[in-house]
Scaffold this active site. Structure first.
Site, mmCIF file in Angstrom:
data_model
loop_
_atom_site.group_PDB
_atom_site.id
_atom_site.type_symbol
_atom_site.label_atom_id
_atom_site.label_comp_id
_atom_site.label_asym_id
_atom_site.label_seq_id
_atom_site.Cartn_x
_atom_site.Cartn_y
_atom_site.Cartn_z
ATOM 1 N N HIS A 1 0.856 -1.195 0.000
ATOM 2 C CA HIS A 1 0.000 0.000 0.000
ATOM 3 C C HIS A 1 0.879 1.226 0.000
ATOM 4 O O HIS A 1 1.942 1.220 0.614
ATOM 5 C CB HIS A 1 -0.897 0.014 1.257
ATOM 6 C CG HIS A 1 -2.071 0.912 1.115
ATOM 7 N ND1 HIS A 1 -2.001 2.263 1.359
ATOM 8 C CD2 HIS A 1 -3.339 0.656 0.715
ATOM 9 C CE1 HIS A 1 -3.181 2.796 1.135
ATOM 10 N NE2 HIS A 1 -4.012 1.854 0.742
ATOM 11 N N ASP B 1 -7.962 -5.282 0.002
ATOM 12 C CA ASP B 1 -8.462 -6.167 -1.059
ATOM 13 C C ASP B 1 -8.076 -7.625 -0.872
ATOM 14 O O ASP B 1 -8.567 -8.491 -1.587
ATOM 15 C CB ASP B 1 -7.945 -5.675 -2.416
ATOM 16 C CG ASP B 1 -8.539 -4.323 -2.760
ATOM 17 O OD1 ASP B 1 -9.756 -4.180 -2.611
ATOM 18 O OD2 ASP B 1 -7.789 -3.415 -3.145
HETATM 19 N N1 CMC Z 1 3.886 -7.742 -4.687
HETATM 20 C C1 CMC Z 1 5.216 -7.774 -4.888
HETATM 21 N N2 CMC Z 1 6.022 -6.725 -4.799
HETATM 22 C C2 CMC Z 1 5.458 -5.556 -4.496
HETATM 23 C C3 CMC Z 1 4.081 -5.432 -4.249
HETATM 24 C C4 CMC Z 1 3.285 -6.582 -4.352
HETATM 25 N N3 CMC Z 1 1.969 -6.527 -4.152
HETATM 26 N N4 CMC Z 1 3.785 -4.136 -3.977
HETATM 27 C C5 CMC Z 1 4.940 -3.471 -4.026
HETATM 28 N N5 CMC Z 1 5.960 -4.324 -4.338
HETATM 29 C C6 CMC Z 1 7.395 -4.010 -4.429
HETATM 30 C C7 CMC Z 1 7.702 -3.287 -5.741
HETATM 31 O O1 CMC Z 1 8.022 -4.200 -6.771
HETATM 32 C C8 CMC Z 1 8.893 -2.443 -5.324
HETATM 33 O O2 CMC Z 1 10.003 -3.316 -5.250
HETATM 34 P P1 CMC Z 1 11.497 -2.795 -5.636
HETATM 35 O O3 CMC Z 1 11.868 -1.869 -4.517
HETATM 36 O O4 CMC Z 1 12.325 -4.044 -5.705
HETATM 37 O O5 CMC Z 1 11.367 -2.100 -6.954
HETATM 38 C C9 CMC Z 1 8.539 -2.026 -3.896
HETATM 39 O O6 CMC Z 1 7.693 -3.079 -3.389
HETATM 40 C C10 CMC Z 1 7.799 -0.693 -3.792
HETATM 41 O O7 CMC Z 1 6.652 -0.772 -4.644
HETATM 42 P P2 CMC Z 1 5.955 0.460 -5.353
HETATM 43 O O8 CMC Z 1 5.228 -0.019 -6.561
HETATM 44 O O9 CMC Z 1 6.943 1.559 -5.550
HETATM 45 O O10 CMC Z 1 4.917 0.916 -4.243
HETATM 46 P P3 CMC Z 1 3.687 1.894 -4.469
HETATM 47 O O11 CMC Z 1 3.482 2.589 -3.184
HETATM 48 O O12 CMC Z 1 3.898 2.745 -5.683
HETATM 49 O O13 CMC Z 1 2.489 0.908 -4.809
HETATM 50 C C11 CMC Z 1 0.611 -0.488 -4.656
HETATM 51 C C12 CMC Z 1 1.454 0.598 -3.971
HETATM 52 C C13 CMC Z 1 -0.647 -0.724 -3.846
HETATM 53 C C14 CMC Z 1 0.167 0.012 -6.071
HETATM 54 C C15 CMC Z 1 1.455 -1.773 -4.781
HETATM 55 O O14 CMC Z 1 1.834 -2.221 -3.493
HETATM 56 C C16 CMC Z 1 0.743 -2.869 -5.556
HETATM 57 O O15 CMC Z 1 0.808 -2.908 -6.808
HETATM 58 N N6 CMC Z 1 0.039 -3.812 -4.829
HETATM 59 C C17 CMC Z 1 -0.747 -4.829 -5.494
HETATM 60 C C18 CMC Z 1 -2.053 -4.262 -6.005
HETATM 61 C C19 CMC Z 1 -3.028 -4.022 -4.861
HETATM 62 O O16 CMC Z 1 -3.217 -4.855 -3.999
HETATM 63 N N7 CMC Z 1 -3.676 -2.841 -4.907
HETATM 64 C C20 CMC Z 1 -4.680 -2.458 -3.898
HETATM 65 C C21 CMC Z 1 -4.183 -1.316 -3.073
HETATM 66 S S1 CMC Z 1 -5.171 -1.040 -1.598
HETATM 67 C C22 CMC Z 1 -6.744 -0.624 -2.102
HETATM 68 C C23 CMC Z 1 -6.848 0.544 -3.011
HETATM 69 O O17 CMC Z 1 -6.169 1.560 -2.853
HETATM 70 O O18 CMC Z 1 -7.681 0.456 -3.890
#
Ligand code: CMC
Length: 428
Positions: free
Chosen positions: A306, A363
């Site tokens: 998140h 989720d």
């Molecule tokens: N699985 C594997 N790796 C992950 C995940 C995940 N679910 N989420 C983040 N990472 C890793 C990402 O690859 C990165 O790794 P590295 O440092 O090696 O490059 C690191 O963690 C930081 O990730 P980020 O994408 O920069 O983080 P963010 O804050 O931009 O993204 C997020 C947040 C929610 C989009 C992301 O965690 C994600 O894609 N999660 C899966 C989708 C999901 O469950 N979304 C629902 C969010 S909660 C409800 C809502 O808001 O609707």
């Protein structure tokens, strides 16, 4: 606390006023910085940008705290209903019994959509995604409620809000009926909010659906947990659209579009698809996690991570318990919940997830709760949208009633070509 922060650029020092929130959060006001220095701030994805001051929802992502108007989500989940929570989120305090009764009556009176709106559904093909239909139909409300296109007093907003909160559930159920080629159902006066939605989803002309109180309570809980979540992607979209002066209905329709994406509300569908894939392929959860960690085909553990929570999302704890309770009360088993629990336990002990502070988000377990109460997967994100409508209305109101609010207009750092001449077609 210092009153200003100092920033040095090209030998000149600029003073940025310090803004402190009611929970001690510190911000730097950079609104005059561009005018004074000519420089902009770059913050891809707005990870460090506060786009507004807001009094609606408080999140402490490090401690896993979520409060609507100061009230902890755990207390609302245990004691409130979705309708009461909606009132709280929009108007800033719990309603008196008279206010609650008045609001409830307004929801009942406004549950039916204009009869002509039903004909719009004929323009969508059977099988159309319900989120696409919902966004279009909420926008279409602007055509039927001209009185509410300009809202200049709170009583008018209350009426528009009741109409939207009540009708979104009628529109959503009708979207589902359309998507499966079934006749639409009219709302009934004798049902409460969630029961009425379940009736409109599942009753048939030859067979009334009798809502089970366990199912209705679980749906109430789901909607309460989704009612607001401060400046997430869809809410920021609603505020962005609202900042141009756009009406309430069209602003909320844009929120539905933003919510649809798999990284946002669409994640509840993506989680179930992931769990089904693991179950059907016979893969062990551990093997799946290896693929995630190796970033094979960019797969992620959906329902984990998140932008704000770097600890447990409190909603996921409540939903996990609720999914287990509802399955037990309905005497059902769900092998997908077993896979989810195993994945979560492994991930929470794994360095990859620990180092990146990736925890289950809302989720991860919401889909298993919705499956347990018989909601089809195509409708999961639609249910999220119904739950989030009060939050979008509250943010629309906050933006609209702020005399200092401005049209939202971020800047950019241009990295394209520098000036070059137009080449005539025969010389290219
Ligand atoms: N699985 C594997 N790796 C992950 C995940 C995940 N679910 N989420 C983040 N990472 C890793 C990402 O690859 C990165 O790794 P590295 O440092 O090696 O490059 C690191 O963690 C930081 O990730 P980020 O994408 O920069 O983080 P963010 O804050 O931009 O993204 C997020 C947040 C929610 C989009 C992301 O965690 C994600 O894609 N999660 C899966 C989708 C999901 O469950 N979304 C629902 C969010 S909660 C409800 C809502 O808001 O609707």
């Amino acid at each position: 606390m210092a009153e200003v922060a100092k920033l040095e650029l090209n030998g000149k020092t600029y003073e940025l006023p310090v803004v402190v929130g009611t929970e001690g959060q510190i911000g730097l006001d950079i609104s005059r910085f561009y005018k004074e220095s000519g420089a902009v701030m770059l913050d891809d994805g707005y990870g460090n940008t506060a786009s507004c001051k807001s009094a609606i929802t408080y999140i402490d992502g490090d401690k896993g705290i979520l409060r609507y108007r100061g009230i902890p989500i755990e207390q609302l989940a245990e004691k409130s209903t979705f309708v009461e929570t909606a009132w709280l989120v929009i108007w800033g305090r719990l309603p008196t019994p008279e206010e609650a009764a008045h609001f409830s009556e307004q929801l009942t009176l406004n549950a039916a959509i204009h009869e002509d709106l039903r004909h719009h559904y004929e323009g969508f093909p059977t099988g159309a995604p319900p989120m696409a239909i919902l966004s279009a139909m909420i926008n279409a409300l602007s055509c039927y409620h001209g009185d509410y296109l300009s809202i200049d007093e709170e009583s008018k907003l209350e009426a528009a809000a009741a109409r939207l909160i009540s009708q979104v559930r009628t529109l959503a159920a009708a979207s589902y009926r359309k998507s499966i080629g079934a006749p639409m159902n009219y709302p009934r006066r004798n049902f409460k909010y969630c029961e009425n939605f379940l009736h409109m989803m599942f009753s048939n002309p030859y067979d009334d659906y009798i809502p089970d109180p366990v199912v209705a309570r679980a749906l109430n809980l789901f909607l309460i947990l989704h009612a607001d979540h401060e400046q997430n992607c869809s809410t920021s979209t609603v505020r962005m659209v609202a900042s141009s002066g756009a009406n309430l209905f069209t602003s909320c329709a844009s929120g539905v579009s933003a919510l649809w994406g798999p990284l946002h509300g669409g994640a509840n569908v993506a989680v179930i698809e992931m769990l089904k894939h693991i179950g059907e392929s016979g893969m062990r959860p551990k093997e799946f996690l290896e693929k995630v960690k190796n970033k094979e085909n960019h797969i992620r553990l959906m329902g984990f991570g998140h932008r704000v929570y770097k600890n447990f999302d409190p909603r996921s704890k409540i939903l996990r318990q609720a999914a287990n309770d509802v399955l037990a009360k309905l005497h059902k088993n769900d092998e997908l919940l077993d896979i989810a629990q195993e994945l979560s336990e492994l991930a929470l002990r794994d360095d990859y997830f620990v180092e990146r502070k990736l925890y289950p988000n809302v989720d991860f377990y919401s889909g298993t709760l919705l499956r347990a109460i018989g909601i089809p997967v195509d409708m999961f994100t639609v249910l999220f949208a119904i739950g989030r409508i009060p939050g979008w209305i509250a943010h629309w109101r906050e933006n609209h009633s702020n005399p200092h609010s401005k049209i939202n207009r971020p800047r950019q750092i241009y990295i394209g070509k520098t000036e070059n001449d137009y080449v005539p077609r025969d010389k290219r």
